[in-house]
Design a protein around this motif. Structure first.
Motif, PDB file in Angstrom:
ATOM      1  N   LEU A 111       3.416  -7.699 -15.114  1.00  0.00           N
ATOM      2  CA  LEU A 111       2.644  -6.458 -15.018  1.00  0.00           C
ATOM      3  C   LEU A 111       2.216  -6.163 -13.586  1.00  0.00           C
ATOM      4  CD1 LEU A 111       0.403  -6.636 -18.234  1.00  0.00           C
ATOM      5  CD2 LEU A 111       2.532  -5.373 -17.863  1.00  0.00           C
ATOM      6  N   ASN A 112       1.774  -7.173 -12.860  1.00  0.00           N
ATOM      7  CA  ASN A 112       1.327  -6.931 -11.487  1.00  0.00           C
ATOM      8  C   ASN A 112       2.490  -6.708 -10.531  1.00  0.00           C
ATOM      9  OD1 ASN A 112      -1.450  -6.801 -11.640  1.00  0.00           O
ATOM     10  ND2 ASN A 112      -1.715  -9.008 -11.553  1.00  0.00           N
ATOM     11  N   THR A 113       3.672  -7.206 -10.867  1.00  0.00           N
ATOM     12  CA  THR A 113       4.844  -6.881 -10.048  1.00  0.00           C
ATOM     13  C   THR A 113       5.210  -5.412 -10.208  1.00  0.00           C
ATOM     14  OG1 THR A 113       5.722  -9.143 -10.194  1.00  0.00           O
ATOM     15  CG2 THR A 113       7.275  -7.388  -9.651  1.00  0.00           C
TER      16      THR A 113
ATOM     17  N   LEU B  84       5.059  -0.020  -7.604  1.00  0.00           N
ATOM     18  CA  LEU B  84       4.759   1.415  -7.686  1.00  0.00           C
ATOM     19  C   LEU B  84       3.578   1.790  -6.797  1.00  0.00           C
ATOM     20  CD1 LEU B  84       5.241   1.989 -11.521  1.00  0.00           C
ATOM     21  CD2 LEU B  84       6.867   2.407  -9.668  1.00  0.00           C
ATOM     22  N   ALA B  85       2.545   0.940  -6.748  1.00  0.00           N
ATOM     23  CA  ALA B  85       1.379   1.238  -5.913  1.00  0.00           C
ATOM     24  C   ALA B  85       1.731   1.189  -4.434  1.00  0.00           C
ATOM     25  CB  ALA B  85       0.252   0.254  -6.229  1.00  0.00           C
TER      26      ALA B  85
ATOM     27  N   PRO C 125      -5.792  12.661  -0.765  1.00  0.00           N
ATOM     28  CA  PRO C 125      -7.230  12.383  -0.804  1.00  0.00           C
ATOM     29  C   PRO C 125      -7.517  11.144  -1.665  1.00  0.00           C
ATOM     30  CG  PRO C 125      -6.799  14.713  -1.191  1.00  0.00           C
ATOM     31  CD  PRO C 125      -5.466  14.025  -1.225  1.00  0.00           C
ATOM     32  N   GLY C 126      -8.336  10.263  -1.157  1.00  0.00           N
ATOM     33  CA  GLY C 126      -8.674   9.054  -1.896  1.00  0.00           C
ATOM     34  C   GLY C 126      -7.745   7.894  -1.632  1.00  0.00           C
ATOM     35  N   ARG C 127      -6.781   8.059  -0.707  1.00  0.00           N
ATOM     36  CA  ARG C 127      -5.851   6.966  -0.425  1.00  0.00           C
ATOM     37  C   ARG C 127      -6.591   5.753   0.138  1.00  0.00           C
ATOM     38  NH1 ARG C 127      -3.131   5.049   4.005  1.00  0.00           N
ATOM     39  NH2 ARG C 127      -1.095   4.051   3.585  1.00  0.00           N
ATOM     40  N   GLY C 128      -7.531   5.987   1.061  1.00  0.00           N
ATOM     41  CA  GLY C 128      -8.291   4.883   1.634  1.00  0.00           C
ATOM     42  C   GLY C 128      -9.106   4.153   0.580  1.00  0.00           C
ATOM     43  N   LEU C 129      -9.700   4.922  -0.341  1.00  0.00           N
ATOM     44  CA  LEU C 129     -10.475   4.305  -1.421  1.00  0.00           C
ATOM     45  C   LEU C 129      -9.576   3.471  -2.317  1.00  0.00           C
ATOM     46  CD1 LEU C 129     -13.088   3.972  -3.031  1.00  0.00           C
ATOM     47  CD2 LEU C 129     -12.534   6.111  -4.232  1.00  0.00           C
ATOM     48  N   LEU C 130      -8.357   3.958  -2.597  1.00  0.00           N
ATOM     49  CA  LEU C 130      -7.427   3.211  -3.428  1.00  0.00           C
ATOM     50  C   LEU C 130      -7.028   1.892  -2.769  1.00  0.00           C
ATOM     51  CD1 LEU C 130      -5.730   3.043  -5.972  1.00  0.00           C
ATOM     52  CD2 LEU C 130      -3.952   4.383  -4.826  1.00  0.00           C
TER      53      LEU C 130
ATOM     54  N   TYR D 192      -1.734  -9.144  -4.762  1.00  0.00           N
ATOM     55  CA  TYR D 192      -0.783  -9.912  -3.961  1.00  0.00           C
ATOM     56  C   TYR D 192       0.555  -9.209  -3.748  1.00  0.00           C
ATOM     57  CZ  TYR D 192      -4.204 -13.583  -4.420  1.00  0.00           C
ATOM     58  OH  TYR D 192      -5.368 -14.300  -4.356  1.00  0.00           O
ATOM     59  N   VAL D 193       1.139  -8.660  -4.791  1.00  0.00           N
ATOM     60  CA  VAL D 193       2.435  -7.993  -4.624  1.00  0.00           C
ATOM     61  C   VAL D 193       2.283  -6.733  -3.773  1.00  0.00           C
ATOM     62  CG1 VAL D 193       4.282  -6.760  -5.813  1.00  0.00           C
ATOM     63  CG2 VAL D 193       3.443  -8.924  -6.731  1.00  0.00           C
TER      64      VAL D 193
END
Length: 267
Positions: free
Chosen positions: A63-65, A70-71, A81-86, A144-145
């Motif tokens: 799931l985290n891979t 994608l992230a 907008p909100g990229r830094g927060l993400l 981590y990924v």
């Protein structure tokens, strides 16, 4: 002289902090011989702990891979907008105590939690069950990924992807045939870091699992139970097995770099 001093200090620290603990664990595990040590691994609760650890690790890594790929692609290919927060939220598990994250899951899904009574009426149990352990492990291994992929994807740029888009390739074709092949070493490293972290997680899992032998005890939790029960040989044998699994992951992570250095310097 300075170089020799630094060399001695470095290897002294490595020996004290990194090499001595696994050596002591192995010595304690084999203190009564190899057969008694191996026999302790045949205990049903021990086998259940190993199986649960592997099950949770596989789910967390898969799931985290997927999320990490994608992230990382989203964060490196778009400005929004909100990229830094993400980015901050992705790194949150690295800075917050795992025990705190375990308490949060209890607050949400425990019997007295926000959604605990509603889940109980539906016959769904998350806290003190395998789903809670998976959620806790997913949280602590989330960064981590994505964090290993982001620097390399930023370095790659978008030229090859734009060329593939002009050639008519779709999103998934670009991702798997253009982007990921160039980032496979970083992806491999991130997956192995996730694996090692998932196998060894204690704090969050300890809070949310309930420590039920044979049901919700992973290997780290089972080691604690054995040690607290004065089953020293069994505890150190399980610890030695977990250490071996973790060191295998670390070795696999360093293998690509070792192979690259070997090709560059055959002598």
């Amino acid at each position: 002289m300075t170089r020799f001093f630094l060399w001695c200090a470095t290897w002294g620290l490595i020996g004290l902090v990194l090499l001595m603990p696994p050596a002591v664990i192995l010595a304690e595990a084999l203190s009564h011989g190899i057969m008694p040590a191996l026999k302790t691994l045949q205990d049903p609760d021990g086998i259940a702990a190993i199986e649960l650890t592997l099950e949770v690790t596989v789910v967390a890594v898969v799931l985290n891979t997927i999320f990490g790929i994608l992230a990382a692609w989203l964060l490196t290919r778009f400005r929004f907008p909100g990229r830094g927060l993400l980015l901050v939220l992705v790194e949150l598990p690295l800075s917050i105590s795992p025990v705190v994250s375990g308490l949060v899951w209890l607050l949400l899904f425990g019997a007295q939690g926000w959604w605990g009574s509603a889940l109980d009426r539906m016959g769904i149990q998350i806290a003190f069950a395998v789903p809670g352990i998976i959620l806790a492990t997913l949280f602590v291994t989330l960064p981590y990924v994505v964090r290993t992929l982001i620097p390399l994807m930023e370095q790659q740029g978008r030229d090859a992807e734009e060329a593939a888009t002009l050639a008519g390739a779709g999103f998934w074709q670009i991702l798997f045939r253009v982007t990921l092949p160039g980032a496979r070493v970083a992806l491999f490293s991130g997956v192995l870091m996730t694996t090692a972290r998932a196998m060894g997680e204690f704090g969050a899992v300890s809070v949310v699992s309930g420590h039920i032998p044979g049901l919700t005890e992973t290997m780290p939790l089972h080691i604690e139970s054995l040690y607290n029960g004065y089953q020293t040989v069994a505890a150190f044998t399980m610890a030695a097995l977990l250490a071996f699994m973790s060191m295998t992951v670390v070795f696999l992570r360093s293998l690509p770099d070792f192979m690259n250095r070997t090709r560059e310097d055959p002598s």
